[in-house]
Design a protein around this motif. Structure first.
Motif, short mmCIF file in Angstrom:
data_model
loop_
_atom_site.label_atom_id
_atom_site.label_comp_id
_atom_site.label_asym_id
_atom_site.label_seq_id
_atom_site.Cartn_x
_atom_site.Cartn_y
_atom_site.Cartn_z
N SER A 1 0.79 -1.24 0.00
CA SER A 1 0.00 0.00 0.00
C SER A 1 0.82 1.28 0.00
O SER A 1 0.25 2.38 -0.11
CB SER A 1 -0.92 0.01 1.24
N MET A 2 2.14 1.21 0.14
CA MET A 2 2.93 2.42 0.33
C MET A 2 2.80 3.40 -0.82
O MET A 2 2.63 4.61 -0.61
CB MET A 2 4.40 2.05 0.57
N GLU A 3 2.89 2.92 -2.06
CA GLU A 3 2.81 3.82 -3.21
C GLU A 3 1.43 4.43 -3.34
O GLU A 3 1.26 5.63 -3.59
CB GLU A 3 3.20 3.08 -4.50
N VAL A 4 0.39 3.60 -3.16
CA VAL A 4 -0.99 4.10 -3.26
C VAL A 4 -1.26 5.10 -2.15
O VAL A 4 -1.85 6.17 -2.39
CB VAL A 4 -1.98 2.92 -3.18
N ALA A 5 -0.84 4.78 -0.92
CA ALA A 5 -1.08 5.68 0.21
C ALA A 5 -0.32 6.99 0.04
O ALA A 5 -0.85 8.08 0.33
CB ALA A 5 -0.66 5.00 1.51
N GLY A 6 0.92 6.91 -0.47
CA GLY A 6 1.70 8.13 -0.68
C GLY A 6 1.08 9.03 -1.72
O GLY A 6 1.03 10.26 -1.56
N GLY A 7 0.59 8.43 -2.81
CA GLY A 7 -0.02 9.22 -3.87
C GLY A 7 -1.38 9.77 -3.49
O GLY A 7 -1.75 10.88 -3.91
N ARG A 8 -2.14 9.02 -2.69
CA ARG A 8 -3.50 9.43 -2.37
C ARG A 8 -3.57 10.31 -1.13
O ARG A 8 -4.37 11.26 -1.07
CB ARG A 8 -4.37 8.18 -2.17
N TYR A 9 -2.75 10.03 -0.11
CA TYR A 9 -2.87 10.74 1.16
C TYR A 9 -1.59 11.50 1.55
O TYR A 9 -1.58 12.18 2.57
CB TYR A 9 -3.21 9.76 2.29
N GLY A 10 -0.53 11.36 0.76
CA GLY A 10 0.72 12.03 1.09
C GLY A 10 1.49 11.39 2.21
O GLY A 10 2.50 11.93 2.68
N ASN A 11 1.06 10.23 2.67
CA ASN A 11 1.73 9.50 3.74
C ASN A 11 1.82 8.03 3.33
O ASN A 11 0.80 7.33 3.31
CB ASN A 11 0.95 9.62 5.05
N PRO A 12 3.02 7.53 3.00
CA PRO A 12 3.13 6.14 2.53
C PRO A 12 2.72 5.10 3.56
O PRO A 12 2.46 3.96 3.21
CB PRO A 12 4.61 6.02 2.17
N PHE A 13 2.67 5.49 4.82
CA PHE A 13 2.31 4.54 5.88
C PHE A 13 0.86 4.72 6.35
O PHE A 13 0.50 4.21 7.42
CB PHE A 13 3.26 4.69 7.07
N TYR A 14 0.05 5.41 5.57
CA TYR A 14 -1.34 5.67 5.97
C TYR A 14 -2.09 4.37 6.24
O TYR A 14 -2.67 4.17 7.31
CB TYR A 14 -2.05 6.48 4.89
N PHE A 15 -2.09 3.46 5.26
CA PHE A 15 -2.81 2.19 5.42
C PHE A 15 -2.11 1.29 6.44
O PHE A 15 -2.77 0.56 7.18
CB PHE A 15 -2.93 1.47 4.08
N SER A 16 -0.79 1.34 6.48
CA SER A 16 -0.05 0.51 7.42
C SER A 16 -0.38 0.86 8.87
O SER A 16 -0.60 -0.03 9.71
CB SER A 16 1.46 0.67 7.18
N LEU A 17 -0.42 2.16 9.16
CA LEU A 17 -0.74 2.59 10.52
C LEU A 17 -2.15 2.19 10.92
O LEU A 17 -2.39 1.70 12.03
CB LEU A 17 -0.55 4.10 10.65
N ARG A 18 -3.09 2.37 10.00
CA ARG A 18 -4.47 1.99 10.29
C ARG A 18 -4.59 0.48 10.46
O ARG A 18 -5.30 0.00 11.36
CB ARG A 18 -5.40 2.48 9.17
N HIS A 19 -3.88 -0.27 9.62
CA HIS A 19 -3.94 -1.72 9.76
C HIS A 19 -3.31 -2.16 11.08
O HIS A 19 -3.79 -3.11 11.72
CB HIS A 19 -3.20 -2.39 8.58
N GLY A 20 -2.22 -1.48 11.49
CA GLY A 20 -1.61 -1.79 12.77
C GLY A 20 -2.58 -1.57 13.92
O GLY A 20 -2.62 -2.35 14.88
#
Length: 381
Positions: free
Chosen positions: A28-47
């Motif tokens: 998800s890093m590339e998608v999250a970085g392009g969509r939300y400006g944070n490559p760890f957006y989905f990772s943090l939420r999943h955590g």
């Protein structure tokens, strides 16, 4: 008195949770970085979902199985209310043309995930109370069938065809294991298969998926796009993979790479060896849940037995369908991979299912020890 639980089930489930977190982060890093400006957006939420799942699992582990038995009907009614609520405009949240979620702050509650669990609990209680009627008379067989059909209709209205197949398949398995007459079971199985086929051909987009399934490369940039990109990911992975984080298909080629198609990214990065080890972990989870259910049945804990088998069937069916879709074995449909795919509801319910299985194991061990002590007392007297 013993307080141990099945270590292999706990180990395999926790390993899948950790592996899932790693793969969601990578995919998800590339998608999250392009969509939300944070490559760890989905990772943090999943955590956060993983931590919530572990906390919820620990809480559920403290709930005795008698509570589930006593409240099976109420839980079924809650499941129906949730399935109806997602169809109400303003309550249900629509994503990609499907209304399956209810927004609850940080978590979007997917009603079908809750329905899977509650339906297993209800049917297990029904089988214990009406076992002779289910085995010998049509009336005992038709009643749970009517409940299953009504739930299936609500799921199709969302639409959630994948969840419908998981629930119906798991319930059929529970009825079969309860010892229902073969004639009635075969009739129900034939009706279910016929209904599934009819549903598939009535909707144009489902029919298109079926046609694409037989030759995805003929519609590589249309209806077969997701499947062909997933197959390319498997091909790139080879035996040992490209290495964690080195997937090419996750770079905006494969849609839903961190949700429905996370297994394809895993195969690309970890290769055939990693994919087979992951399948081994899932097999271990399912095998241990079945073993726990069998032990419960052997000492007469029928409700524990049916719940354990039902939960194992749900996880097995959902895993088989998701991986089947990823590999092209089955037509494309949206269904998460238990313990691994991004999505709060699926991950939380998966943790709850494992926690209930561990509770069944705990109560079975206690019951067996009590039986052994009684036999020792009788022998002495």
């Amino acid at each position: 008195m013993t307080r141990r639980v099945d270590g292999w089930l706990l180990f395999s489930a926790l390993t899948l949770l950790v592996l899932g977190w790693l793969m969601v982060t990578s995919a998800s890093m590339e998608v999250a970085g392009g969509r939300y400006g944070n490559p760890f957006y989905f990772s943090l939420r999943h955590g956060i979902y993983v931590l919530m799942g572990l906390g919820l699992g620990l809480a559920i582990l403290l709930v005795p199985m008698n509570w589930w038995f006593d409240h099976g009907f109420e839980l079924l009614m809650i499941a129906f209310l949730l399935l109806m609520a997602v169809l109400v405009p303003g309550i249900g949240r629509e994503v990609n043309g499907s209304s399956r979620w209810i927004a609850l702050g940080i978590v979007n509650l997917q009603a079908s995930e809750v329905a899977k669990l509650f339906m297993v609990v209800y049917l297990a209680g029904y089988l214990v109370r009406r076992l002779d009627e289910v085995r010998e008379r049509w009336s005992g067989f038709i009643k749970p069938l009517a409940v299953m059909v009504f739930m299936g209709l609500l799921l199709i209205m969302e639409p959630d065809y994948g969840a419908t197949m998981v629930i119906l398949g798991s319930m059929l398995g529970m009825l079969f294991l309860s010892g229902v007459g073969m004639k009635r079971f075969l009739l129900l199985l034939s009706a279910t298969i016929s209904m599934a086929g009819l549903i598939a051909i009535l909707q144009p987009y489902r029919m298109k998926r079926l046609v694409t399934y037989f030759d995805p490369w003929a519609a590589q940039f249309d209806s077969g796009y997701q499947l062909t990109q997933a197959l390319i990911a498997f091909g790139r992975g080879g035996w040992s993979g490209l290495g964690l984080g080195n997937s090419v298909q996750k770079l905006f080629y494969l849609p839903e790479a961190h949700t429905d198609f996370v297994f394809a990214i895993l195969a690309e990065e970890l290769g055939l060896i990693g994919a087979l080890l992951t399948l081994l972990l899932y097999s271990l989870v399912i095998y241990r849940m079945v073993a726990i259910a069998r032990r419960a049945g052997d000492i007469g804990l029928l409700f524990h037995c049916y719940v354990g088998f039902g939960l194992a069937l749900v996880i097995a069916a959902q895993t088989f369908i998701n991986i089947g879709v990823n590999t092209g074995l089955l037509p494309t449909k949206g269904l998460t991979l238990p313990f691994m795919s991004y999505g709060g509801s699926s991950l939380l319910i998966s943790c709850v299912m494992v926690a209930i299985a561990l509770r069944i194991d705990l109560e079975t061990r206690v019951k067996r020890q009590q039986n052994s002590q009684r036999r020792g007392t009788y022998a002495q007297s």
